[in-house]
Design an enzyme around this catalytic site. Structure first.
Site, PDB file in Angstrom:
ATOM      1  N   ARG A 131       1.163   4.883  -2.539  1.00  0.00           N
ATOM      2  CA  ARG A 131       0.541   5.628  -3.641  1.00  0.00           C
ATOM      3  C   ARG A 131      -0.854   5.096  -4.001  1.00  0.00           C
ATOM      4  NH1 ARG A 131       5.443   6.913  -7.977  1.00  0.00           N
ATOM      5  NH2 ARG A 131       6.891   7.829  -6.458  1.00  0.00           N
ATOM      6  N   ASP A 169       3.917   1.972 -17.148  1.00  0.00           N
ATOM      7  CA  ASP A 169       2.701   1.846 -16.351  1.00  0.00           C
ATOM      8  C   ASP A 169       1.710   0.996 -17.140  1.00  0.00           C
ATOM      9  OD1 ASP A 169       3.694   3.778 -14.463  1.00  0.00           O
ATOM     10  OD2 ASP A 169       3.117   5.340 -15.892  1.00  0.00           O
TER      11      ASP A 169
END
Length: 431
Positions: free
Chosen positions: A304, A209
């Site tokens: 998301r 990430d």
């Protein structure tokens, strides 16, 4: 010492990443989270490295200087100012490293694909020499791009062009962190792993990430821009019938992280943007994952934005933009297991093939409070429309989320916030 020598010496110290004592323009490095500004203002607030002494204020211009300033994720109060563009995929001399430089033990994409082609390998999890070579290669990249951020740290970008590309900032089991005015770009995984049983068809799983909070508390993320800029996944090839993904999340908040405020930031050009809570069985997250998202822009995302499990998430005055060519769009708000989303005065812009009911998806969740929602300029009851159109395939959602936010800044109308966020969200836009 003559003035020109003083100036030259000061410049040299900055290049070496040693403590800095001045900044261009307004110095935001000692700013703290304002009172009542979301969940990160609870229980003493969030001050980051604002108390750092002069010996722990750094201006950094490359990966080596950044690593030294981060000090292995130490808890010593520190302020780190990022100047220009820092590439995490570099060696200790500052030379760029590409995927071939990390590959070891005979690994190559071609050999890996040949070894684990489902037509010959089957559906078993990859194992053996080529998978071991992939793991060893991945470990070499991880050593360069994973950057640990410790407690009592402030990281700010200088000016309007500070960038960290290729890196994964990881706030793990740390408290009191501020990250502001910084573009985080292209946390690119050179060595995705094939998971043959994921989703029934198999899928590629990536490791990094751009920003990952794990067991982190009191974190303020403000005026950051996060994207895949440089290597969009949509341009990657297809292997085994699946897109060869190179990126994981833009911002993931997991492992009982708590008391987080994300404000005036921009998340763009990505698939799975923001995950809050990492598993339906992670019951240790109960009572945690309290997150405020306000005045953020979510643009060109597939899904998301966010997807939530367990957490109490206050989502207000955000702007969502789905482009006209977004034929792979799935949803924006993911209502997951035991989550409690409180959404107020958010604005959505979508093309004609996306309907109001498409904005929400239930992932075993039951609760969504919404009010003041704008959809292409028109007020809508997001919850009522979702329940009317999806009751046959998903469970109805209730407006009773069991809590009411009390920590927040002024909540504007969705229309006013939409305009303000379009002008002011993202790195380089702190007023």
């Amino acid at each position: 010492m003559r003035l020109r020598h003083v100036i030259a010496a000061t410049a040299l110290l900055g290049l070496l990443g040693v403590p800095a004592h001045a900044d261009e323009g307004r110095d935001i490095s000692r700013d703290t989270l304002p009172a009542n500004d979301g969940w990160a203002a609870a229980d003493g607030g969030t001050t980051g490295g604002s108390t750092a002494d002069d010996a722990h204020v750094f201006t950094v211009r490359n990966r080596s200087e950044l690593v030294r300033a981060l000090d292995g994720g130490s808890a010593t109060p520190k302020i780190i100012k990022i100047a220009g563009t820092i590439d995490a995929n570099t060696d200790d001399d500052g030379d760029h490293l590409d995927c071939a430089d990390y590959a070891t033990d005979g690994y190559s994409v071609k050999k890996h694909l040949a070894a684990y082609d489902p037509r010959t390998w089957g559906s078993a999890k990859p194992s053996g020499p080529m998978e071991e070579a992939r793991r060893a290669s991945a470990a070499r990249q991880a050593e360069r791009v994973q950057l640990a951020v410790g407690s009592n740290t402030t990281i700010v970008g200088l000016g309007d062009d500070a960038v960290l590309k290729g890196g994964s900032l990881q706030v793990k089991n740390a408290d009191n962190v501020i990250i502001r005015n910084l573009e985080l770009r292209d946390a690119y995984d050179c060595f995705p792993v094939w998971q043959p049983n994921t989703g029934g068809l198999g899928d590629w799983k990536t490791a990094y990430d751009n920003l990952w909070l794990r067991g982190a508390t009191h974190v303020w993320i403000d005026h950051v821009t996060v994207s895949d800029k440089g290597h969009p996944d949509e341009k990657e090839p297809t292997y085994f019938g699946r897109n060869y993904l190179r990126h994981d999340g833009l911002l993931d908040i997991t492992n009982a992280s708590d008391l987080v405020t994300v404000s005036w930031s921009r998340f763009a050009d990505h698939d799975k943007a923001m995950l809050i809570g990492n598993g339906d069985t992670a019951t240790g997250d109960r009572g945690k994952l309290r997150v405020t998202l306000h005045h953020n822009e979510f643009e060109s995302l597939v899904q998301r934005a966010p997807r939530v499990r367990f957490g109490q998430v206050h989502l207000y005055n955000n702007r969502y933009v789905v482009p006209a060519d977004a034929h792979d769009y799935r949803y924006s708000l993911g209502v997951g297991t035991e989550s409690a989303l409180y959404a107020e005065n958010n604005a959505f812009h979508t093309p004609g093939h996306i309907e109001v009911a498409d904005l929400v998806k239930s992932w075993n969740g039951t609760a969504l409070h919404q009010s003041g929602t704008l959809f292409n300029g028109f007020p809508v009851d997001l919850l009522a429309i979702y329940n009317a159109y999806n009751s046959a395939s998903e469970r109805d959602l209730t407006a009773d989320v069991g809590w009411t936010p009390t920590l927040h800044t002024k909540i504007d109308s969705a229309e006013a916030a939409d305009r303000a966020v379009a002008r002011g969200a993202g790195a380089g836009r702190i007023p």
